[in-house]
Design an enzyme around this catalytic site. Structure first.
Site, PDB file in Angstrom:
ATOM      1  N   SER A   1     -10.211  -1.775  -9.574  1.00  0.00           N
ATOM      2  CA  SER A   1     -10.981  -2.917  -9.052  1.00  0.00           C
ATOM      3  C   SER A   1     -12.303  -2.959  -9.803  1.00  0.00           C
ATOM      4  CB  SER A   1     -11.251  -2.680  -7.559  1.00  0.00           C
ATOM      5  OG  SER A   1     -12.239  -3.562  -7.085  1.00  0.00           O
TER       6      SER A   1
ATOM      7  N   TYR B   1     -13.629   2.790  -0.418  1.00  0.00           N
ATOM      8  CA  TYR B   1     -12.928   1.995  -1.433  1.00  0.00           C
ATOM      9  C   TYR B   1     -13.546   2.207  -2.811  1.00  0.00           C
ATOM     10  CZ  TYR B   1     -10.598  -2.224  -3.316  1.00  0.00           C
ATOM     11  OH  TYR B   1      -9.838  -3.110  -4.048  1.00  0.00           O
TER      12      TYR B   1
HETATM   13  P1  NAD Z   1      -2.253  -6.930  -0.238  1.00  0.00           P
HETATM   14  O1  NAD Z   1      -2.763  -6.498   1.089  1.00  0.00           O
HETATM   15  O2  NAD Z   1      -1.802  -8.331  -0.416  1.00  0.00           O
HETATM   16  O3  NAD Z   1      -1.073  -5.957  -0.695  1.00  0.00           O
HETATM   17  C1  NAD Z   1      -1.149  -4.561  -0.557  1.00  0.00           C
HETATM   18  C2  NAD Z   1       0.227  -3.947  -0.664  1.00  0.00           C
HETATM   19  O4  NAD Z   1       0.107  -2.523  -0.453  1.00  0.00           O
HETATM   20  C3  NAD Z   1       1.212  -4.468   0.392  1.00  0.00           C
HETATM   21  O5  NAD Z   1       2.501  -4.642  -0.152  1.00  0.00           O
HETATM   22  C4  NAD Z   1       1.249  -3.336   1.419  1.00  0.00           C
HETATM   23  O6  NAD Z   1       2.451  -3.245   2.162  1.00  0.00           O
HETATM   24  C5  NAD Z   1       1.065  -2.122   0.518  1.00  0.00           C
HETATM   25  N1  NAD Z   1       0.596  -0.969   1.288  1.00  0.00           N
HETATM   26  C6  NAD Z   1      -0.550  -0.888   2.016  1.00  0.00           C
HETATM   27  N2  NAD Z   1      -0.589   0.305   2.661  1.00  0.00           N
HETATM   28  C7  NAD Z   1       0.534   0.970   2.326  1.00  0.00           C
HETATM   29  C8  NAD Z   1       1.084   2.239   2.692  1.00  0.00           C
HETATM   30  N3  NAD Z   1       0.464   3.072   3.533  1.00  0.00           N
HETATM   31  N4  NAD Z   1       2.270   2.598   2.157  1.00  0.00           N
HETATM   32  C9  NAD Z   1       2.936   1.764   1.341  1.00  0.00           C
HETATM   33  N5  NAD Z   1       2.465   0.554   0.947  1.00  0.00           N
HETATM   34  C10 NAD Z   1       1.292   0.165   1.462  1.00  0.00           C
HETATM   35  O7  NAD Z   1      -3.423  -6.562  -1.261  1.00  0.00           O
HETATM   36  P2  NAD Z   1      -3.792  -7.087  -2.739  1.00  0.00           P
HETATM   37  O8  NAD Z   1      -5.051  -7.849  -2.640  1.00  0.00           O
HETATM   38  O9  NAD Z   1      -2.622  -7.675  -3.413  1.00  0.00           O
HETATM   39  O10 NAD Z   1      -4.185  -5.695  -3.415  1.00  0.00           O
HETATM   40  C11 NAD Z   1      -3.363  -5.013  -4.348  1.00  0.00           C
HETATM   41  C12 NAD Z   1      -4.223  -4.026  -5.116  1.00  0.00           C
HETATM   42  O11 NAD Z   1      -5.236  -4.733  -5.852  1.00  0.00           O
HETATM   43  C13 NAD Z   1      -4.973  -3.020  -4.224  1.00  0.00           C
HETATM   44  O12 NAD Z   1      -4.974  -1.762  -4.830  1.00  0.00           O
HETATM   45  C14 NAD Z   1      -6.372  -3.601  -4.175  1.00  0.00           C
HETATM   46  O13 NAD Z   1      -7.339  -2.615  -3.920  1.00  0.00           O
HETATM   47  C15 NAD Z   1      -6.485  -4.157  -5.581  1.00  0.00           C
HETATM   48  N6  NAD Z   1      -7.529  -5.189  -5.730  1.00  0.00           N
HETATM   49  C16 NAD Z   1      -7.486  -6.317  -4.968  1.00  0.00           C
HETATM   50  C17 NAD Z   1      -8.490  -7.261  -5.137  1.00  0.00           C
HETATM   51  C18 NAD Z   1      -8.507  -8.532  -4.333  1.00  0.00           C
HETATM   52  O14 NAD Z   1      -9.536  -9.238  -4.403  1.00  0.00           O
HETATM   53  N7  NAD Z   1      -7.458  -8.878  -3.642  1.00  0.00           N
HETATM   54  C19 NAD Z   1      -9.514  -7.053  -6.066  1.00  0.00           C
HETATM   55  C20 NAD Z   1      -9.516  -5.889  -6.820  1.00  0.00           C
HETATM   56  C21 NAD Z   1      -8.508  -4.969  -6.642  1.00  0.00           C
END
Ligand code: NAD
Length: 256
Positions: free
Chosen positions: A138, A151
């Site tokens: 991130s 985080y």
């Molecule tokens: P999201 O909540 O849409 O998806 C997260 C996924 O992780 C889901 O499929 C969920 O089931 C899975 N997950 C969560 N806990 C779990 C567990 N205990 N065991 C197995 N699976 C689990 O989130 P997203 O926004 O798509 O985020 C995906 C990645 O991108 C993350 O690592 C997040 O930190 C990173 N990220 C997101 C953003 C943003 O703005 N959305 C920005 C930077 C980084």
């Protein structure tokens, strides 16, 4: 023969967009996530692009479950070429109120699972003389924001781990890189908008405008497509020399 990719957390948000792009490019996909309709999502994407798919709902909180997910992938597909460590969770709170259990879960899923999955995939990738590990860190792996102690720590940790795995993987054509997105509108961020509104005592509209996008020079959420395109580039055979680095896809946030 198609290459195999495992994307953790690929039944939602960024992971799902990455999985769809890999399927479109002809990769077989191991879907993974806690969403109850995960198997259906996998089947639908597989049918659309005529690629082999499987689905696991392994809970990444436990090292044995992470190891099981990798073993399951190799059993089902015979190989594992690309590992995208994407699953992640968030909790926003001032440190004095930050629940210990939330801290521990964030570190377990966002950082420790990256270690356990990469370690478990290592021998297979070494034998293949080909491996691509892509960690979804991130902009918070590069910069801090208040109320995100767990985080930010975990995402910085992932960037450190990425560098070490790149060095250890170099002799075997295993590359490891991190992608560092700014804000992407996914279910994870929708939840954060609510939490941040509470923490900052603001309306949800003000959180988007004055807190989230304030730090991005480009005043728009990062499209999932951009992250998926970067993952495809990093997974290529010709990307051997791209390793140990972090790609900020953050609308200019970390340029400041
Ligand atoms: P999201 O909540 O849409 O998806 C997260 C996924 O992780 C889901 O499929 C969920 O089931 C899975 N997950 C969560 N806990 C779990 C567990 N205990 N065991 C197995 N699976 C689990 O989130 P997203 O926004 O798509 O985020 C995906 C990645 O991108 C993350 O690592 C997040 O930190 C990173 N990220 C997101 C953003 C943003 O703005 N959305 C920005 C930077 C980084």
């Amino acid at each position: 023969m198609n290459k195999t990719v495992l994307i953790t957390g690929s039944t939602s948000g960024i992971g799902l967009a990455i999985a769809k792009k890999f399927a479109k490019k002809g990769y077989d996909i191991m879907f993974h996530g806690l969403e109850t309709n995960g198997a259906e999502i996998a089947k639908k994407v597989g049918a659309k692009h005529n690629v082999k798919v499987a689905f696991s709902n392994a809970n990444l909180l436990k090292s044995e479950a992470v190891e099981g997910l990798i073993a399951d992938t190799i059993t089902k597909f015979g190989e594992l070429h690309v590992l995208v460590n994407n699953a992640g969770i968030q909790h926003v709170s001032p440190i004095e109120d930050f629940p210990n259990a939330k801290y521990e879960n964030i570190v377990a899923i966002n950082m420790n699972a990256v270690f356990y999955a990469s370690k478990a995939a290592w021998n297979q990738m070494k034998q293949q003389k080909f491996g691509r590990i892509i960690n979804i860190s991130s902009v918070h792996g590069l910069r801090a924001s208040e109320f995100k102690s767990a985080y930010v720590a975990a995402k910085h940790g992932v960037i450190g781990m990425t560098k070490v795995l790149a060095l250890e993987g170099a002799p075997y054509n295993i590359t490891c890189n991190a992608i560092c997105p700014g804000y992407v509108k996914t279910p994870l961020v929708e939840g954060q908008i609510k939490d941040q509104a509470k923490a900052h005592n603001m309306t949800e509209e003000d959180v988007v405008e004055k807190v989230m996008l304030k730090k991005q020079a480009v005043k728009q959420f990062v499209p999932v497509k951009v992250i998926a395109d970067m993952a495809i580039l990093l997974a290529k055979e010709s990307s051997t020399t791209i390793t140990g680095t972090s790609f900020a896809l953050d609308g200019g946030w970390s340029a400041q």
